[in-house]
Design a protein around this motif. Structure first.
Motif, short mmCIF file in Angstrom:
data_model
loop_
_atom_site.label_atom_id
_atom_site.label_comp_id
_atom_site.label_asym_id
_atom_site.label_seq_id
_atom_site.Cartn_x
_atom_site.Cartn_y
_atom_site.Cartn_z
N VAL A 92 0.84 -1.23 0.07
CA VAL A 92 0.12 -0.29 -0.06
C VAL A 92 0.92 1.36 -0.18
N TYR A 93 0.80 2.09 -0.98
CA TYR A 93 1.64 3.47 -1.13
C TYR A 93 0.79 4.54 -0.50
N TYR A 94 1.51 5.40 0.33
CA TYR A 94 0.74 6.45 0.85
C TYR A 94 1.50 7.56 0.59
N CYS A 95 0.85 8.75 0.31
CA CYS A 95 1.24 10.05 0.22
C CYS A 95 1.47 10.95 1.42
N SER A 96 2.42 11.55 1.59
CA SER A 96 2.58 12.15 2.73
C SER A 96 3.16 13.63 2.31
N ALA A 97 2.84 14.73 3.03
CA ALA A 97 3.04 16.17 2.83
C ALA A 97 3.09 17.00 4.08
N GLU A 98 4.16 17.74 4.03
CA GLU A 98 4.38 18.56 5.01
C GLU A 98 3.50 20.12 4.82
N ILE A 99 2.49 20.34 5.73
CA ILE A 99 1.40 21.34 5.24
C ILE A 99 1.67 22.52 6.05
N VAL A 100 1.76 23.64 5.75
CA VAL A 100 1.83 24.88 6.40
C VAL A 100 0.54 25.87 6.32
N THR A 101 -0.11 26.12 7.51
CA THR A 101 -0.87 27.05 7.55
C THR A 101 -0.76 28.17 8.04
N THR A 102 -1.49 29.15 8.32
CA THR A 102 -1.27 30.36 8.94
C THR A 102 -1.03 30.20 10.68
N THR A 103 -1.59 28.96 11.27
CA THR A 103 -1.42 28.73 12.43
C THR A 103 -0.64 27.38 12.75
N ASP A 104 -0.18 26.56 11.73
CA ASP A 104 0.35 25.46 12.05
C ASP A 104 1.33 24.76 10.96
N ARG A 105 1.83 23.82 11.28
CA ARG A 105 2.74 23.33 10.44
C ARG A 105 2.81 21.60 10.88
N MET A 106 2.33 20.69 10.05
CA MET A 106 2.17 19.29 10.29
C MET A 106 2.26 18.50 9.16
N ASP A 107 2.56 17.21 9.42
CA ASP A 107 2.65 16.11 8.15
C ASP A 107 1.11 15.54 8.20
N TYR A 108 0.58 15.64 6.72
CA TYR A 108 -0.56 14.81 6.60
C TYR A 108 -0.29 13.79 5.86
N TRP A 109 -1.24 13.02 5.80
CA TRP A 109 -1.20 11.55 5.17
C TRP A 109 -2.39 11.12 4.29
N GLY A 110 -2.20 10.57 3.18
CA GLY A 110 -3.45 10.02 2.37
C GLY A 110 -3.92 8.64 3.07
N LYS A 111 -4.86 8.05 2.51
CA LYS A 111 -5.22 6.95 3.00
C LYS A 111 -4.70 5.56 2.56
N GLY A 112 -3.78 5.97 1.25
CA GLY A 112 -3.23 5.00 0.55
C GLY A 112 -3.93 4.48 -0.52
N THR A 113 -3.04 3.79 -1.41
CA THR A 113 -3.36 2.98 -2.73
C THR A 113 -2.63 2.01 -2.82
N LEU A 114 -3.43 0.82 -3.27
CA LEU A 114 -2.66 -0.54 -3.31
C LEU A 114 -2.11 -0.84 -4.70
N VAL A 115 -0.71 -1.18 -4.62
CA VAL A 115 0.01 -1.66 -5.84
C VAL A 115 0.32 -2.93 -5.86
N THR A 116 -0.15 -3.88 -6.40
CA THR A 116 -0.20 -5.11 -6.52
C THR A 116 0.97 -5.51 -7.67
N VAL A 117 1.93 -6.22 -7.76
CA VAL A 117 2.99 -6.75 -8.70
C VAL A 117 2.82 -8.30 -8.89
N SER A 118 2.32 -8.82 -9.91
CA SER A 118 2.43 -10.27 -10.16
C SER A 118 3.64 -10.69 -11.00
N SER A 119 3.92 -11.95 -10.84
CA SER A 119 5.03 -12.38 -11.44
C SER A 119 4.68 -13.26 -12.70
#
Length: 119
Positions: A92-119
């Motif tokens: 499962v691949y997750y995206c992250s981002a350091e978000i800066v607002t007028t009042t805060d700075r924090m890391d946000y995460w997505g819910k993920g997307t599944l990558v399946t590689v078959s042989s």
């Protein structure tokens, strides 16, 4: 409230390619570093790579030369181009981002997307 939404996951054969996207939405924010992480079954989440606002990138050794991270700052979107995929890239691949607002700075995460590689 800022949200990150990933897309582009799916099933692919070994040797194939996939492109993941992650878009940030919300209001009154800016984004510093964005990154991609992955978590395979039974394993801990690991960094795949990251990209600064200026475009400097960093990759895990396991994906160097195969994966490429890019971003479109105007669209608040980060991409992960995955080539020469291997079965071991299945996760499962997750995206992250350091978000800066007028009042805060924090890391946000997505819910993920599944990558399946078959042989």
């Amino acid at each position: 409230q800022v949200q990150l939404v990933e897309s582009g996951g799916g099933l692919v054969q070994a040797g194939g390619s996939l492109r993941l996207s992650c878009a940030a939405s919300g209001s009154r924010f800016s984004i510093n570093t964005m990154g991609w992480y992955r978590q395979a079954p039974g394993k801990e989440r690991e960094l795949v790579g990251s990209i600064t606002r200026g475009g400097s990138t960093n990759y895990a050794d396991s994906v160097k030369g195969r994966f490429n991270i890019s971003r479109d700052n105007a669209k608040n979107t980060v991409y992960l181009q995955m080539n020469s995929l291997e079965v071991e890239d299945t996760a499962v691949y997750y995206c992250s981002a350091e978000i800066v607002t007028t009042t805060d700075r924090m890391d946000y995460w997505g819910k993920g997307t599944l990558v399946t590689v078959s042989s």
